[in-house]
Scaffold this active site. Structure first.
Site, PDB file in Angstrom:
ATOM      1  N   LEU A   4       0.819  -1.224   0.000  1.00 22.84           N
ATOM      2  CA  LEU A   4       0.000   0.000   0.000  1.00 22.84           C
ATOM      3  C   LEU A   4       0.850   1.271   0.000  1.00 22.84           C
ATOM      4  O   LEU A   4       0.377   2.343   0.378  1.00 22.84           O
ATOM      5  CB  LEU A   4      -0.982   0.013   1.178  1.00 22.84           C
ATOM      6  CG  LEU A   4      -1.995  -1.129   1.216  1.00 22.84           C
ATOM      7  CD1 LEU A   4      -2.974  -0.922   2.379  1.00 22.84           C
ATOM      8  CD2 LEU A   4      -2.754  -1.266  -0.107  1.00 22.84           C
ATOM      9  N   SER A  11       7.444   3.437  -9.684  1.00 18.12           N
ATOM     10  CA  SER A  11       7.368   3.700 -11.130  1.00 18.12           C
ATOM     11  C   SER A  11       7.424   5.174 -11.522  1.00 18.12           C
ATOM     12  O   SER A  11       7.006   5.523 -12.621  1.00 18.12           O
ATOM     13  CB  SER A  11       6.081   3.085 -11.689  1.00 18.12           C
ATOM     14  OG  SER A  11       4.946   3.646 -11.054  1.00 18.12           O
ATOM     15  N   PHE A  71       3.567   0.194 -22.552  1.00 15.58           N
ATOM     16  CA  PHE A  71       3.821   1.568 -22.929  1.00 15.58           C
ATOM     17  C   PHE A  71       2.910   2.427 -22.020  1.00 15.58           C
ATOM     18  O   PHE A  71       2.868   2.192 -20.824  1.00 15.58           O
ATOM     19  CB  PHE A  71       3.651   1.724 -24.437  1.00 15.58           C
ATOM     20  CG  PHE A  71       4.874   1.200 -25.166  1.00 15.58           C
ATOM     21  CD1 PHE A  71       5.668   2.060 -25.900  1.00 15.58           C
ATOM     22  CD2 PHE A  71       5.254  -0.129 -25.065  1.00 15.58           C
ATOM     23  CE1 PHE A  71       6.824   1.595 -26.541  1.00 15.58           C
ATOM     24  CE2 PHE A  71       6.401  -0.610 -25.696  1.00 15.58           C
ATOM     25  CZ  PHE A  71       7.183   0.259 -26.435  1.00 15.58           C
ATOM     26  N   LYS A 123      14.055  -2.041 -13.756  1.00 11.01           N
ATOM     27  CA  LYS A 123      13.154  -3.020 -14.364  1.00 11.01           C
ATOM     28  C   LYS A 123      13.897  -3.916 -15.352  1.00 11.01           C
ATOM     29  O   LYS A 123      13.639  -5.127 -15.429  1.00 11.01           O
ATOM     30  CB  LYS A 123      12.013  -2.297 -15.077  1.00 11.01           C
ATOM     31  CG  LYS A 123      10.999  -1.657 -14.150  1.00 11.01           C
ATOM     32  CD  LYS A 123      10.113  -2.707 -13.520  1.00 11.01           C
ATOM     33  CE  LYS A 123       8.726  -2.164 -13.279  1.00 11.01           C
ATOM     34  NZ  LYS A 123       7.775  -3.196 -12.862  1.00 11.01           N
ATOM     35  N   TYR A 150      14.565   4.092 -13.000  1.00  8.48           N
ATOM     36  CA  TYR A 150      13.354   3.265 -13.037  1.00  8.48           C
ATOM     37  C   TYR A 150      13.470   2.219 -14.137  1.00  8.48           C
ATOM     38  O   TYR A 150      13.306   1.014 -13.902  1.00  8.48           O
ATOM     39  CB  TYR A 150      12.123   4.143 -13.260  1.00  8.48           C
ATOM     40  CG  TYR A 150      10.908   3.367 -13.700  1.00  8.48           C
ATOM     41  CD1 TYR A 150      10.359   2.383 -12.882  1.00  8.48           C
ATOM     42  CD2 TYR A 150      10.309   3.607 -14.941  1.00  8.48           C
ATOM     43  CE1 TYR A 150       9.239   1.652 -13.296  1.00  8.48           C
ATOM     44  CE2 TYR A 150       9.207   2.898 -15.356  1.00  8.48           C
ATOM     45  CZ  TYR A 150       8.677   1.917 -14.534  1.00  8.48           C
ATOM     46  OH  TYR A 150       7.582   1.190 -14.946  1.00  8.48           O
ATOM     47  N   GLY A 171      -0.631   1.833  -3.569  1.00  6.87           N
ATOM     48  CA  GLY A 171      -1.946   1.273  -3.847  1.00  6.87           C
ATOM     49  C   GLY A 171      -2.963   1.625  -2.782  1.00  6.87           C
ATOM     50  O   GLY A 171      -2.656   2.329  -1.814  1.00  6.87           O
TER      51      GLY A 171
END
Length: 321
Positions: free
Chosen positions: A35, A77, A169, A145, A141, A38
């Protein structure tokens, strides 16, 4: 076949839509989310929710209930934040993913679908971008990834893992009560909608001197419902001992100014904006070639128009007002 699935990041925007889609297909879903970005009320009804990080997820995998696969969406992100505080992304994205992968190995869970990103490509040499394009991330970032993508390939070769990375994308739109909300909000469409509808400040246009048709960044947008469908296809198509990478996009790009014009058409209101400096690490153009996933998994976007994405996003935000 009904599967028991662990979904990390299932309280987030994309994660909640993916979890809802999996439940609709009859699968049993456990959501793990700390969280940090989120919302507990975004977890769909029917999913079991456990608050925690990837160490918690690994403990759940080691428990008495056998899991068939993991859908890994949990991540930090924000591009500009990653430039300022790269350590948060190497720990939160790369290190946490390795904890999860090791938990999968220990528990004998052999299938994973990973939420990767177009930011792994950096500034592309050609557009649309194919999956075999050079990966040169322009920000931490994207680099964090990409490191997980590399690890997945190694784990697949060494341990027989069936792994799929989906490189999104720009994801947009909403599905019912599951839509885009961040604190703070940084994504273009919700900010543009809020500005147009008088529910937020004027939009900050980050850079108007890129080598594009109107000087603003070009991006490929894909509906979040199509992203959820791609996860289903990836779960079915994952093959033991292999790591496959698939782009998710529509194959056409829109400049930021063109997106603002589309928002104005849908809402009937102009988007107020002010021009500002570029964001560090932002490539000028990111447009996907999604031919590989069509050829191998039969997936293609079912909701390709920008107006449909904007209308669905507006309906979601209208429900929240």
């Amino acid at each position: 076949m009904t599967m028991r699935l662990l979904v990390t990041g299932g309280a987030g925007y994309i994660g909640s839509v993916v979890a809802r889609r999996l439940l609709d297909e009859g699968h049993r879903v456990v959501v793990v989310d700390d969280l940090s970005s989120g919302f507990a009320d975004a977890v769909p009804e029917g999913a079991q929710f456990v608050r925690g990080d990837m160490a918690v997820a690994a403990r759940i995998l080691a428990g008495p209930d056998r899991f068939d696969a993991v859908v890994h969406l949990a991540a930090r992100s924000l591009i500009d934040d990653s430039v300022r505080r790269p350590e948060r992304y190497w720990r939160g994205n790369t290190q946490q993913s390795l904890v999860l992968l090791d938990g999968m190995l220990a528990a004998g869970v052999g299938r994973i679908v990973f939420s990767s990103t177009a930011a792994t490509y950096g500034q592309p040499e050609r557009v649309p971008i194919p999956e075999d394009a050079p990966t040169r991330p322009t920000n931490p970032y994207g680099a964090s990834k990409l490191a997980v993508d590399v690890a997945l390939a190694d784990y697949a070769r060494a341990h027989g893992l069936a792994a799929v990375s989906l490189r999104y994308f720009n994801v947009a739109g909403a599905v019912g009560r599951h839509g885009e909300r961040h604190e703070p909000e940084t994504h273009l469409l919700p900010l543009a909608l809020a500005a147009a509808l008088g529910r937020g400040p004027e939009l900050r246009l980050n850079g108007d001197d890129y080598p594009t048709r109107d000087g603003t960044c070009v991006r490929d947008f894909i509906h979040v419902a199509d992203v959820a469908d791609a996860h289903l296809a990836a779960l079915s198509g994952a093959v033991s001992g292999t790591h496959r990478i698939y782009n998710l996009g529509n194959g056409r790009g829109f400049t930021v100014l063109e997106v603002l014009e589309a928002v104005a058409r849908v809402t009937g209101r102009r988007v107020p904006f002010r021009r500002a400096e570029r964001r560090p690490g932002d490539p000028a153009t990111l447009v996907a070639s999604a031919e590989r996933i069509l050829a191998e998994l039969g997936w293609k976007p079912g909701r390709p128009t920008l107006e449909e994405m904007i209308e669905d996003a507006r309906a979601f935000h209208g429900r929240r007002c």
